[in-house]
Design a protein around this motif. Structure first.
Motif, PDB file in Angstrom:
ATOM      1  N   ILE A 109     117.482  39.053 108.865  1.00  0.00           N
ATOM      2  CA  ILE A 109     116.440  39.527 109.760  1.00  0.00           C
ATOM      3  C   ILE A 109     115.532  40.362 108.880  1.00  0.00           C
ATOM      4  O   ILE A 109     115.825  41.511 108.556  1.00  0.00           O
ATOM      5  N   GLU A 110     114.445  39.753 108.422  1.00  0.00           N
ATOM      6  CA  GLU A 110     113.625  40.371 107.377  1.00  0.00           C
ATOM      7  C   GLU A 110     113.056  41.720 107.806  1.00  0.00           C
ATOM      8  O   GLU A 110     112.974  42.655 107.008  1.00  0.00           O
ATOM      9  N   SER A 111     112.649  41.849 109.078  1.00  0.00           N
ATOM     10  CA  SER A 111     112.073  43.112 109.528  1.00  0.00           C
ATOM     11  C   SER A 111     113.110  44.234 109.519  1.00  0.00           C
ATOM     12  O   SER A 111     112.769  45.407 109.329  1.00  0.00           O
ATOM     13  N   GLU A 112     114.392  43.883 109.694  1.00  0.00           N
ATOM     14  CA  GLU A 112     115.442  44.895 109.647  1.00  0.00           C
ATOM     15  C   GLU A 112     115.612  45.444 108.227  1.00  0.00           C
ATOM     16  O   GLU A 112     115.950  46.616 108.042  1.00  0.00           O
ATOM     17  N   ILE A 113     115.382  44.595 107.232  1.00  0.00           N
ATOM     18  CA  ILE A 113     115.452  45.058 105.848  1.00  0.00           C
ATOM     19  C   ILE A 113     114.423  46.144 105.606  1.00  0.00           C
ATOM     20  O   ILE A 113     114.716  47.200 105.026  1.00  0.00           O
ATOM     21  N   TRP A 114     113.206  45.911 106.094  1.00  0.00           N
ATOM     22  CA  TRP A 114     112.140  46.883 105.873  1.00  0.00           C
ATOM     23  C   TRP A 114     112.305  48.122 106.743  1.00  0.00           C
ATOM     24  O   TRP A 114     111.875  49.211 106.373  1.00  0.00           O
ATOM     25  N   LYS A 150     106.735  41.592 114.386  1.00  0.00           N
ATOM     26  CA  LYS A 150     105.890  40.839 115.314  1.00  0.00           C
ATOM     27  C   LYS A 150     105.794  39.376 114.898  1.00  0.00           C
ATOM     28  O   LYS A 150     106.025  38.461 115.705  1.00  0.00           O
ATOM     29  N   GLU A 151     105.474  39.132 113.613  1.00  0.00           N
ATOM     30  CA  GLU A 151     105.302  37.755 113.156  1.00  0.00           C
ATOM     31  C   GLU A 151     106.637  37.021 113.053  1.00  0.00           C
ATOM     32  O   GLU A 151     106.712  35.820 113.355  1.00  0.00           O
ATOM     33  N   GLU A 152     107.674  37.721 112.636  1.00  0.00           N
ATOM     34  CA  GLU A 152     108.993  37.106 112.549  1.00  0.00           C
ATOM     35  C   GLU A 152     109.455  36.637 113.928  1.00  0.00           C
ATOM     36  O   GLU A 152     109.944  35.519 114.094  1.00  0.00           O
ATOM     37  N   THR A 153     109.283  37.490 114.926  1.00  0.00           N
ATOM     38  CA  THR A 153     109.692  37.142 116.292  1.00  0.00           C
ATOM     39  C   THR A 153     108.903  35.961 116.824  1.00  0.00           C
ATOM     40  O   THR A 153     109.461  35.045 117.457  1.00  0.00           O
ATOM     41  N   GLU A 154     107.597  35.944 116.556  1.00  0.00           N
ATOM     42  CA  GLU A 154     106.755  34.837 117.023  1.00  0.00           C
ATOM     43  C   GLU A 154     107.214  33.509 116.431  1.00  0.00           C
ATOM     44  O   GLU A 154     107.298  32.493 117.136  1.00  0.00           O
ATOM     45  N   TRP A 179     121.214  39.762 116.852  1.00  0.00           N
ATOM     46  CA  TRP A 179     119.843  40.300 116.850  1.00  0.00           C
ATOM     47  C   TRP A 179     118.873  39.273 117.418  1.00  0.00           C
ATOM     48  O   TRP A 179     118.000  39.601 118.243  1.00  0.00           O
ATOM     49  N   ILE A 180     118.989  38.024 116.986  1.00  0.00           N
ATOM     50  CA  ILE A 180     118.094  36.962 117.472  1.00  0.00           C
ATOM     51  C   ILE A 180     118.244  36.789 118.977  1.00  0.00           C
ATOM     52  O   ILE A 180     117.253  36.651 119.702  1.00  0.00           O
ATOM     53  N   THR A 181     119.463  36.807 119.471  1.00  0.00           N
ATOM     54  CA  THR A 181     119.725  36.646 120.900  1.00  0.00           C
ATOM     55  C   THR A 181     119.108  37.775 121.711  1.00  0.00           C
ATOM     56  O   THR A 181     118.550  37.548 122.793  1.00  0.00           O
ATOM     57  N   ASN A 227     116.563  39.943 120.677  1.00  0.00           N
ATOM     58  CA  ASN A 227     115.174  40.316 120.393  1.00  0.00           C
ATOM     59  C   ASN A 227     114.182  39.162 120.433  1.00  0.00           C
ATOM     60  O   ASN A 227     112.993  39.374 120.174  1.00  0.00           O
ATOM     61  N   THR A 228     114.639  37.962 120.714  1.00  0.00           N
ATOM     62  CA  THR A 228     113.724  36.827 120.846  1.00  0.00           C
ATOM     63  C   THR A 228     114.032  36.086 122.143  1.00  0.00           C
ATOM     64  O   THR A 228     115.023  36.366 122.811  1.00  0.00           O
ATOM     65  N   THR A 229     113.181  35.131 122.447  1.00  0.00           N
ATOM     66  CA  THR A 229     113.415  34.285 123.623  1.00  0.00           C
ATOM     67  C   THR A 229     114.152  33.005 123.248  1.00  0.00           C
ATOM     68  O   THR A 229     114.306  32.109 124.069  1.00  0.00           O
ATOM     69  N   GLN A 230     114.582  32.940 121.995  1.00  0.00           N
ATOM     70  CA  GLN A 230     115.230  31.739 121.460  1.00  0.00           C
ATOM     71  C   GLN A 230     116.557  31.463 122.173  1.00  0.00           C
ATOM     72  O   GLN A 230     117.450  32.310 122.200  1.00  0.00           O
ATOM     73  N   LYS A 231     116.681  30.270 122.734  1.00  0.00           N
ATOM     74  CA  LYS A 231     117.906  29.872 123.448  1.00  0.00           C
ATOM     75  C   LYS A 231     118.782  28.940 122.618  1.00  0.00           C
ATOM     76  O   LYS A 231     119.911  28.658 123.011  1.00  0.00           O
ATOM     77  N   ASN A 232     118.252  28.443 121.513  1.00  0.00           N
ATOM     78  CA  ASN A 232     118.996  27.479 120.695  1.00  0.00           C
ATOM     79  C   ASN A 232     119.334  28.063 119.327  1.00  0.00           C
ATOM     80  O   ASN A 232     119.013  27.494 118.289  1.00  0.00           O
ATOM     81  N   ALA A 233     119.961  29.238 119.344  1.00  0.00           N
ATOM     82  CA  ALA A 233     120.397  29.868 118.097  1.00  0.00           C
ATOM     83  C   ALA A 233     121.913  29.725 117.961  1.00  0.00           C
ATOM     84  O   ALA A 233     122.648  29.903 118.934  1.00  0.00           O
ATOM     85  N   SER A 234     122.365  29.377 116.773  1.00  0.00           N
ATOM     86  CA  SER A 234     123.795  29.209 116.549  1.00  0.00           C
ATOM     87  C   SER A 234     124.173  29.747 115.175  1.00  0.00           C
ATOM     88  O   SER A 234     123.320  29.926 114.297  1.00  0.00           O
ATOM     89  N   LEU A 235     125.446  30.008 115.001  1.00  0.00           N
ATOM     90  CA  LEU A 235     125.954  30.535 113.739  1.00  0.00           C
ATOM     91  C   LEU A 235     126.410  29.389 112.848  1.00  0.00           C
ATOM     92  O   LEU A 235     127.262  28.591 113.239  1.00  0.00           O
ATOM     93  N   ILE A 236     125.825  29.315 111.655  1.00  0.00           N
ATOM     94  CA  ILE A 236     126.291  28.362 110.648  1.00  0.00           C
ATOM     95  C   ILE A 236     126.496  29.141 109.345  1.00  0.00           C
ATOM     96  O   ILE A 236     125.532  29.479 108.659  1.00  0.00           O
ATOM     97  N   PRO A 237     127.737  29.472 109.022  1.00  0.00           N
ATOM     98  CA  PRO A 237     128.004  30.271 107.819  1.00  0.00           C
ATOM     99  C   PRO A 237     127.600  29.530 106.542  1.00  0.00           C
ATOM    100  O   PRO A 237     127.420  28.309 106.542  1.00  0.00           O
TER     101      PRO A 237
END
Length: 388
Positions: A140-145, A170-174, A192-194, A196-206
């Motif tokens: 999560i690039e914005s979290e780094i900053w 802002k841009e990362e979320t968009e 974090w993605i779940t 802070n975004t509206t993304q419904k198709n996020a999954s964990l792939i190590p």
């Protein structure tokens, strides 16, 4: 099935954890589909003959786009005034837009962007006109900053870092919201993605990590080491803490500590009778297997630390912070956690004194990697996205 793979730097040669993660993703994709690639080449990560040789094993066609990502004060100022994120804007160019547009005429079933910066140029396209876009989120690039800003003591620098964090968030979320699928690299990033975004198709792939049988670990080794690219700020911070706060403690100051990795040769001024700055190493696994216990007091950054996973895959005991162990099950993996300088010292003493403990921790870590980060497991998770 045809996939267009976009990378913000060449996955090969593998010179850091990001390259390693990208290469493992590309290997997986090439097992599933026919893959073409758009590879960005920058001053920091040039595309070489070695890049071409390795990547042609996995890419049917390679398009290399050279872009200028060097930091320029005028560019930073213009983006600050326009309230645009300078980090992302450096990965956009008219030439890259044209190359992507021309390549997409071939018709692909999916676009896979390996990291946020690989997807930056897509913000200039209408996503409804594109094949389904999969963004593999390394961090999560914005979290780094955000963490950089939290740690900064200079008022003006902190103000600028807060602006970078705000515009990047802002841009990362968009971008994440527009993608068809997100592949998160760690459970923390997926959470974090779940949230802070509206993304419904996020999954964990190590990240898949192969157990390397070439270099057996000798648990009689009582030394310690840090390995990581020293042009990455979290590694610089970790090494500074190791040398100035932890190894300055007289209880451990005489123990052997090796510091290695890309650009670490620039830190040879840190060398002492017990601290050796090795510099870049040709084979990181060989170096780790004969250097003892990995110790890395990570205080900033996001995502999973590839070098820790590689060390665990060898059976090397590791000491890090909770943040450094992000994405790793701290109970099942055997990884050792310390938060304060004194806690690091106590664990260093314990591992230095006890060979049986070193072996127990190392073998537990290796078993964990074989179960959670196997190539077959990661391939299966990829296939589920494509419905195969």
């Amino acid at each position: 099935m045809k996939i267009l793979y976009i990378a913000p730097k060449s996955p090969a040669p593998i010179i850091d954890g990001g390259c390693f993660a990208m290469m493992e993703c590309l290997k997986g994709l090439s097992q599933i589909a026919e893959v073409d690639g758009i590879i960005l080449a920058t001053h920091k990560h040039p595309y070489t003959k070695e890049s071409e040789r390795v990547l042609k094993q996995y890419l049917k066609h390679q398009t290399v786009v050279r872009i200028d990502t060097e930091i320029k004060p005028t560019g930073a100022l213009v983006n600050f005034i326009r309230r645009k994120n300078y980090n992302l804007s450096r990965f956009k160019s008219g030439k890259l837009y044209q190359e992507i547009a021309a390549t997409l005429r071939k018709k692909y079933d999916y676009i896979v962007c390996d990291g946020l910066f690989a997807s930056a140029q897509l913000s200039h396209f209408d996503f409804t006109d594109l094949p389904p876009v999969i963004i593999r989120s390394h961090n999560i690039e914005s979290e780094i900053w955000k963490l950089h800003a939290d740690l900064e003591t200079n008022v003006l620098k902190r103000f600028y870092l807060r602006n970078l964090e705000k515009t990047l968030r802002k841009e990362e979320t968009e971008i994440l919201n527009k993608a068809a699928f997100i592949w998160a690299i760690s459970p923390e990033d997926l959470e974090w993605i779940t949230k802070n975004t509206t993304q419904k198709n996020a999954s964990l792939i190590p990240v898949s990590v192969t157990l390397d049988e070439r270099f057996p670990v000798h648990y009689s080794n009582r030394g310690f080491f840090h390995l990581g690219s020293m042009d990455w700020k979290p590694n610089q911070e970790a090494v500074n803490q190791l040398v100035k706060k932890i190894w300055s403690n007289p209880r451990v100051s005489e123990f052997t500590l090796k510091i290695a990795g890309s650009k670490s040769e620039h830190f040879r001024f840190l060398s002492t009778n017990s601290i050796e700055v090795v510099g870049w190493v040709k084979d990181s696994n060989e170096f780790m297997a004969k250097s003892g216990t990995l110790v890395t007091p990570i205080r900033s950054g996001s995502g999973i630390r590839i070098k820790i996973l590689e060390a665990m895959a060898l059976g090397i005991p590791c000491i890090t912070t909770k943040l450094g162990a992000s994405g790793i099950d701290m109970e099942q993996s055997g990884i050792q956690i310390a938060e304060t300088d004194d806690e690091f010292v106590d664990l260093i003493l314990k591992l230095h004194a006890n060979e049986d403990f070193r072996q127990e921790v190392g073998r537990k870590s290796r078993d964990y990697i074989s179960k959670v980060h196997s190539f077959d497991n990661c391939i299966a998770l990829m296939k589920s996205t494509f419905g195969i």
